[in-house]
Motif scaffolding. Structure first.
Motif, mmCIF file in Angstrom:
data_model
loop_
_atom_site.group_PDB
_atom_site.id
_atom_site.type_symbol
_atom_site.label_atom_id
_atom_site.label_comp_id
_atom_site.label_asym_id
_atom_site.label_seq_id
_atom_site.Cartn_x
_atom_site.Cartn_y
_atom_site.Cartn_z
ATOM 1 N N ASP A 14 0.812 -1.219 0.000
ATOM 2 C CA ASP A 14 0.000 0.000 0.000
ATOM 3 C C ASP A 14 0.840 1.262 0.000
ATOM 4 O O ASP A 14 0.360 2.338 0.293
ATOM 5 C CB ASP A 14 -0.932 0.020 1.220
ATOM 6 N N GLY A 15 2.097 1.134 -0.315
ATOM 7 C CA GLY A 15 2.998 2.280 -0.311
ATOM 8 C C GLY A 15 2.867 3.104 -1.572
ATOM 9 O O GLY A 15 1.963 2.918 -2.385
ATOM 10 N N PRO A 16 3.784 4.024 -1.751
ATOM 11 C CA PRO A 16 3.740 4.910 -2.911
ATOM 12 C C PRO A 16 3.943 4.159 -4.225
ATOM 13 O O PRO A 16 4.685 3.188 -4.287
ATOM 14 C CB PRO A 16 4.896 5.878 -2.662
ATOM 15 N N LYS A 17 3.253 4.623 -5.259
ATOM 16 C CA LYS A 17 3.393 4.026 -6.592
ATOM 17 C C LYS A 17 4.263 4.893 -7.499
ATOM 18 O O LYS A 17 4.842 4.408 -8.450
ATOM 19 C CB LYS A 17 2.016 3.812 -7.238
ATOM 20 N N VAL A 18 4.328 6.196 -7.211
ATOM 21 C CA VAL A 18 5.205 7.110 -7.957
ATOM 22 C C VAL A 18 5.975 7.936 -6.944
ATOM 23 O O VAL A 18 5.385 8.631 -6.117
ATOM 24 C CB VAL A 18 4.402 8.046 -8.895
ATOM 25 N N ILE A 19 7.294 7.822 -7.011
ATOM 26 C CA ILE A 19 8.164 8.554 -6.099
ATOM 27 C C ILE A 19 8.966 9.552 -6.922
ATOM 28 O O ILE A 19 9.663 9.170 -7.858
ATOM 29 C CB ILE A 19 9.119 7.589 -5.367
ATOM 30 N N VAL A 20 8.842 10.819 -6.572
ATOM 31 C CA VAL A 20 9.602 11.877 -7.249
ATOM 32 C C VAL A 20 10.807 12.214 -6.386
ATOM 33 O O VAL A 20 10.676 12.428 -5.181
ATOM 34 C CB VAL A 20 8.727 13.136 -7.464
ATOM 35 N N VAL A 21 11.979 12.256 -7.021
ATOM 36 C CA VAL A 21 13.183 12.682 -6.311
ATOM 37 C C VAL A 21 13.841 13.798 -7.106
ATOM 38 O O VAL A 21 13.987 13.702 -8.320
ATOM 39 C CB VAL A 21 14.169 11.517 -6.058
ATOM 40 N N GLY A 22 14.179 14.874 -6.412
ATOM 41 C CA GLY A 22 14.851 16.002 -7.055
ATOM 42 C C GLY A 22 16.353 15.808 -7.032
ATOM 43 O O GLY A 22 16.927 15.494 -5.989
ATOM 44 N N VAL A 23 16.989 15.952 -8.193
ATOM 45 C CA VAL A 23 18.446 15.856 -8.281
ATOM 46 C C VAL A 23 18.997 17.105 -8.960
ATOM 47 O O VAL A 23 18.373 17.657 -9.853
ATOM 48 C CB VAL A 23 18.926 14.596 -9.043
ATOM 49 N N ASP A 24 20.166 17.535 -8.477
ATOM 50 C CA ASP A 24 20.832 18.681 -9.105
ATOM 51 C C ASP A 24 22.333 18.452 -9.220
ATOM 52 O O ASP A 24 23.083 19.349 -9.556
ATOM 53 C CB ASP A 24 20.537 19.964 -8.332
ATOM 54 N N GLY A 25 22.768 17.236 -8.920
ATOM 55 C CA GLY A 25 24.183 16.916 -8.998
ATOM 56 C C GLY A 25 24.911 17.076 -7.682
ATOM 57 O O GLY A 25 26.047 16.638 -7.550
ATOM 58 N N SER A 26 24.272 17.687 -6.678
ATOM 59 C CA SER A 26 24.913 17.853 -5.370
ATOM 60 C C SER A 26 24.976 16.504 -4.660
ATOM 61 O O SER A 26 24.206 15.588 -4.969
ATOM 62 C CB SER A 26 24.140 18.858 -4.513
ATOM 63 N N GLU A 27 25.900 16.408 -3.709
ATOM 64 C CA GLU A 27 26.046 15.151 -2.953
ATOM 65 C C GLU A 27 24.742 14.775 -2.253
ATOM 66 O O GLU A 27 24.343 13.618 -2.266
ATOM 67 C CB GLU A 27 27.177 15.270 -1.934
ATOM 68 N N SER A 28 24.078 15.756 -1.626
ATOM 69 C CA SER A 28 22.842 15.427 -0.896
ATOM 70 C C SER A 28 21.735 14.984 -1.848
ATOM 71 O O SER A 28 20.953 14.095 -1.515
ATOM 72 C CB SER A 28 22.383 16.597 -0.018
ATOM 73 N N SER A 29 21.680 15.554 -3.045
ATOM 74 C CA SER A 29 20.637 15.125 -3.984
ATOM 75 C C SER A 29 20.923 13.724 -4.518
ATOM 76 O O SER A 29 19.996 12.950 -4.756
ATOM 77 C CB SER A 29 20.476 16.123 -5.141
#
Length: 153
Positions: A14-29
């Protein structure tokens, strides 16, 4: 009286079906992308990797090739993602897509999450000092209150 069949417990369906992740090239992203990939794999969800290309009017006015630079960043991110996907192929299989949006990071991620019908949004913790003035992207996403937001340090 009808007899009810016992319901079988479903773990993790029952968890998420679409997960959006933001990336910008930084280590944290990139750490956020790794975390999101693990979550997408466990949940059998689609991982939508989003890079928001900044629109810098001042840079463009000075003749800086902003669009070309951000296109190169996007291409480099896709190459890194494909390389990592190939590296873990057969061990971890996940469905993923790469999307680019133009604008400020917050607005771009909101637009992406809306258009892609995200069930969750994952971002890296801000590495910039300026976020104290206008608020970090993560804090603004949480305050929007439209999706569960995970901030990866």
């Amino acid at each position: 009286m009808t007899e009810q069949q016992p319901t079988q417990f479903e773990r993790g369906t029952d968890g998420p079906k679409v997960i959006v992740v933001g990336v910008d090239g930084s280590e944290s992203s990139l750490r956020a992308a790794a975390y999101a990939a693990g979550l997408a794999r466990r949940q059998h969800a689609l991982l939508a990797i989003v890079y928001v290309q900044p629109v810098l009017a001042a840079g463009a006015a000075m003749g800086a090739p902003v669009a070309e630079t951000t296109d190169e960043i996007a291409e480099d991110l896709v190459a890194q993602i494909r390389l990592e996907t190939e590296r873990v192929k057969g061990i971890f299989d996940i469905r993923w897509e790469f999307h680019t949006f133009r604008g400020d990071p917050y607005g771009g991620l909101v637009k992406a999450a809306d258009q892609l019908k995200a069930d969750a949004v994952i971002v890296g913790a801000s590495e910039q000092a300026g976020h104290r003035i206008i608020g970090s992207v993560a804090v603004r996403l949480v305050k929007a209150g439209r999706w569960p937001v995970t901030v990866v340090p």
